[in-house]
Design a protein around this motif. Sequence first.
Motif, PDB file in Angstrom:
ATOM      1  N   ASP A 145     -11.070   3.126  24.151  1.00  0.00           N
ATOM      2  CA  ASP A 145      -9.741   2.602  24.489  1.00  0.00           C
ATOM      3  C   ASP A 145      -8.731   2.826  23.361  1.00  0.00           C
ATOM      4  N   GLY A 146      -9.157   3.383  22.223  1.00  0.00           N
ATOM      5  CA  GLY A 146      -8.253   3.693  21.120  1.00  0.00           C
ATOM      6  C   GLY A 146      -8.197   2.617  20.052  1.00  0.00           C
ATOM      7  N   SER A 147      -8.914   1.529  20.210  1.00  0.00           N
ATOM      8  CA  SER A 147      -8.899   0.471  19.202  1.00  0.00           C
ATOM      9  C   SER A 147      -9.806   0.862  18.037  1.00  0.00           C
ATOM     10  N   ASP A 148      -9.269   0.726  16.843  1.00  0.00           N
ATOM     11  CA  ASP A 148     -10.035   1.074  15.644  1.00  0.00           C
ATOM     12  C   ASP A 148     -10.150  -0.177  14.788  1.00  0.00           C
ATOM     13  N   THR A 149     -11.237  -0.891  14.912  1.00  0.00           N
ATOM     14  CA  THR A 149     -11.435  -2.161  14.218  1.00  0.00           C
ATOM     15  C   THR A 149     -11.499  -1.957  12.715  1.00  0.00           C
ATOM     16  N   LEU A 150     -12.188  -0.929  12.270  1.00  0.00           N
ATOM     17  CA  LEU A 150     -12.322  -0.693  10.836  1.00  0.00           C
ATOM     18  C   LEU A 150     -10.967  -0.409  10.192  1.00  0.00           C
ATOM     19  N   MET A 151     -10.084   0.321  10.878  1.00  0.00           N
ATOM     20  CA  MET A 151      -8.765   0.608  10.319  1.00  0.00           C
ATOM     21  C   MET A 151      -7.940  -0.674  10.178  1.00  0.00           C
ATOM     22  N   VAL A 152      -8.024  -1.557  11.140  1.00  0.00           N
ATOM     23  CA  VAL A 152      -7.288  -2.827  11.059  1.00  0.00           C
ATOM     24  C   VAL A 152      -7.824  -3.675   9.915  1.00  0.00           C
ATOM     25  N   VAL A 153      -9.152  -3.754   9.786  1.00  0.00           N
ATOM     26  CA  VAL A 153      -9.754  -4.546   8.717  1.00  0.00           C
ATOM     27  C   VAL A 153      -9.379  -3.960   7.358  1.00  0.00           C
ATOM     28  N   MET A 154      -9.443  -2.645   7.217  1.00  0.00           N
ATOM     29  CA  MET A 154      -9.101  -2.021   5.948  1.00  0.00           C
ATOM     30  C   MET A 154      -7.597  -2.138   5.648  1.00  0.00           C
ATOM     31  N   GLY A 155      -6.750  -2.146   6.653  1.00  0.00           N
ATOM     32  CA  GLY A 155      -5.314  -2.350   6.445  1.00  0.00           C
ATOM     33  C   GLY A 155      -5.029  -3.736   5.899  1.00  0.00           C
ATOM     34  N   VAL A 156      -5.648  -4.749   6.484  1.00  0.00           N
ATOM     35  CA  VAL A 156      -5.480  -6.125   5.997  1.00  0.00           C
ATOM     36  C   VAL A 156      -6.031  -6.251   4.581  1.00  0.00           C
ATOM     37  N   PHE A 157      -7.192  -5.637   4.330  1.00  0.00           N
ATOM     38  CA  PHE A 157      -7.801  -5.662   2.998  1.00  0.00           C
ATOM     39  C   PHE A 157      -6.890  -4.983   1.972  1.00  0.00           C
ATOM     40  N   LEU A 158      -6.292  -3.856   2.340  1.00  0.00           N
ATOM     41  CA  LEU A 158      -5.404  -3.137   1.433  1.00  0.00           C
ATOM     42  C   LEU A 158      -4.167  -3.967   1.089  1.00  0.00           C
ATOM     43  N   VAL A 159      -3.573  -4.597   2.072  1.00  0.00           N
ATOM     44  CA  VAL A 159      -2.398  -5.450   1.818  1.00  0.00           C
ATOM     45  C   VAL A 159      -2.776  -6.616   0.912  1.00  0.00           C
ATOM     46  N   ALA A 160      -3.926  -7.233   1.160  1.00  0.00           N
ATOM     47  CA  ALA A 160      -4.375  -8.359   0.331  1.00  0.00           C
ATOM     48  C   ALA A 160      -4.624  -7.911  -1.108  1.00  0.00           C
ATOM     49  N   ILE A 161      -5.246  -6.763  -1.292  1.00  0.00           N
ATOM     50  CA  ILE A 161      -5.526  -6.269  -2.643  1.00  0.00           C
ATOM     51  C   ILE A 161      -4.236  -5.908  -3.367  1.00  0.00           C
ATOM     52  N   VAL A 162      -3.284  -5.298  -2.690  1.00  0.00           N
ATOM     53  CA  VAL A 162      -2.006  -4.948  -3.326  1.00  0.00           C
ATOM     54  C   VAL A 162      -1.272  -6.216  -3.762  1.00  0.00           C
ATOM     55  N   LEU A 163      -1.269  -7.246  -2.933  1.00  0.00           N
ATOM     56  CA  LEU A 163      -0.628  -8.509  -3.311  1.00  0.00           C
ATOM     57  C   LEU A 163      -1.349  -9.167  -4.486  1.00  0.00           C
ATOM     58  N   TRP A 164      -2.682  -9.117  -4.498  1.00  0.00           N
ATOM     59  CA  TRP A 164      -3.456  -9.718  -5.578  1.00  0.00           C
ATOM     60  C   TRP A 164      -3.223  -8.967  -6.888  1.00  0.00           C
TER      61      TRP A 164
END
Length: 134
Positions: free
Chosen positions: A21-40
């Motif tokens: 269906d086009g959903s990429d769970t790993l990309m969403v998780v890694m996007g959230v992780f990347l934003v959190a790491i950049v803020l930290w």
Amino acid sequence: MNDQMHSAAPHHLPFFVPGSDGSDTLMVVMGVFLVAIVLWVGTLYWKLHSLPERMAHKSQKLQFEIVAVLGLISLFTHMHIFWVAALLLAMIDLPDFSTPLRNIAGSVERIADAAPPSATSEPQATPMERPDHA
């Protein structure tokens, strides 16, 4: 299109493979992780950058303003020598020369106000005084 799975296709796909269906769970998780790491990392950078200023403020140093200006200069120019200078200045206790000099100046003013008139000026005779004749 045929909704049946191909006979060579696996029946269970790993989580990192995007679904049909086009959903990429790993990309969403890694996007959230990347934003959190950049803020930290940004927060860590700001805390480290303001370390000399916090040290000088906490110990009530006289050179607090100089340390703060050096920190801002190093932030905007990206010249780390200013940050090192601010850190060293925040760690060093400069001797307090102003308080003893202020006390000396106050004492000298009190002595100057209490001094008798100088010998070069003529003493003025008051009407109450009479010259003694023998």
